[in-house]
Design a protein around this motif. Structure first.
Motif: not given
Length: 309
Positions: A24-34, A59-67, A75-79, A141-145
């Motif tokens: 079982n794996y997860t892929i880190g993504t971002g918000s559901q509206s992106g 998986e819903v995440t805060a995006a780039s930095v978190e992924n 903690k995630q296989l891919a992002g 998020s990468g947006t903030r960076v």
């Protein structure tokens, strides 16, 4: 004794006869509206359908930095992440405390840095954001960076604006309700959050000058200048903005065969992916290594070598 022997034999029989449980794996993504979230979902489906004993979910995440952090710490296989953030992680520069264990499977598509204002706003340039209420993107998020880095490159410190830390949905809601003067969304052209806002509100996207773009590209080589045509969003005039490639990241210690299988399955099924996410027209074998300064994972490089020999 007989009963314990019988129980032991039964357990051994079950162990031999039952198939091994899928990993079982997860892929880190971002918000559901992106774009990251639906892209992660279709990638996960392609891998689940084409790799044996493989089970992944988006998986819903805060995006780039978190992924990047989660991939580096297994903690995630891919992002999915923006290239400038991945380079900062690879080099160990802020916001990362050290070099991260990260590599790239392949480049995905370019993200555009989009500064949104109401159509009737008196803000017409990036310089005029000083002193204004500006959503700079969610923490992690990468947006903030990207927003902070670009403003700093142009001589605008984070303290020069009244910065808000809002995600895509909160940014567009706050802009629609007059709670902020401007908001930054770094995403693909046609990203859902801006598309939906433009259907109900009259907005503009600030255009960078040629001099500003030249300075950004010189200071941040992962960016490029992009001319965006009018009506990419409803009633939004043409604009110029910096763009940076998104990439699919993995831990640099990921098993080489698995990295190869994930890369191959994605490109073998790229037409299915494009039916769901149109912007993946940029996801090509030729573009795999678009992010310079960081190597492809050996498994991904093996696949690329096979396709280009």
């Amino acid at each position: 004794m007989y009963q314990s022997l019988k129980t032991g034999l039964l357990a051994l029989t079950l162990a031999v006869s039952l198939p091994a449980a899928a990993e079982n794996y997860t892929i880190g993504t971002g918000s559901q509206s992106g774009t990251y979230y639906p892209l992660g979902g279709i990638l996960a489906k392609v891998w689940n359908d084409n790799i044996d004993d493989f089970n992944m979910r988006a998986e819903v995440t805060a995006a780039s930095v978190e992924n990047v952090i989660k991939v580096s710490s297994n903690k995630q296989l891919a992002g999915i992440a923006m290239g400038n953030v991945v380079l900062q992680a690879y080099e160990g520069t802020k916001p990362f405390p050290r070099k991260m264990d990260v590599s790239v499977l392949f480049a995905l598509y370019p993200n555009v840095v989009q500064f949104l204002v109401p159509a009737d706003s008196d803000i017409t340039s990036i310089e005029q954001l000083k002193g204004k209420r500006v959503s700079l993107g969610a923490p992690g998020s990468g947006t903030r960076v990207s927003a902070i880095n670009i403003l700093k490159t142009l001589g605008i410190e984070e303290s020069d604006v009244n910065g808000q830390a809002l995600n895509y949905t909160a940014t567009t809601n706050a802009l629609a309700n007059g709670q902020i003067d401007a908001g930054v969304i770094v995403g693909s052209l046609g990203v859902g959050a801006i598309t939906e806002l433009a259907l109900t509100r009259n907005i503009r996207i600030l255009s960078f000058t040629d001099a500003e773009l030249a300075k950004i590209v010189e200071t941040n080589p992962s960016y490029q200048s992009l001319d965006v045509p009018a009506d990419t969003y409803k009633n939004v005039p043409e604009f110029k903005a910096p763009a940076v490639w998104n990439v699919l990241v993995a831990n640099n210690k990921m098993d080489e065969e698995l990295a190869y299988d994930m890369t191959k399955a994605a490109f073998d099924n790229i037409d299915k992916i494009r039916q769901v996410i149109g912007v993946t027209k940029f996801t090509t074998i030729e573009n795999m290594g678009q992010l310079k300064g960081i190597p492809l994972h050996p498994g991904a490089q093996k696949y690329l070598n096979e396709q280009t020999q």
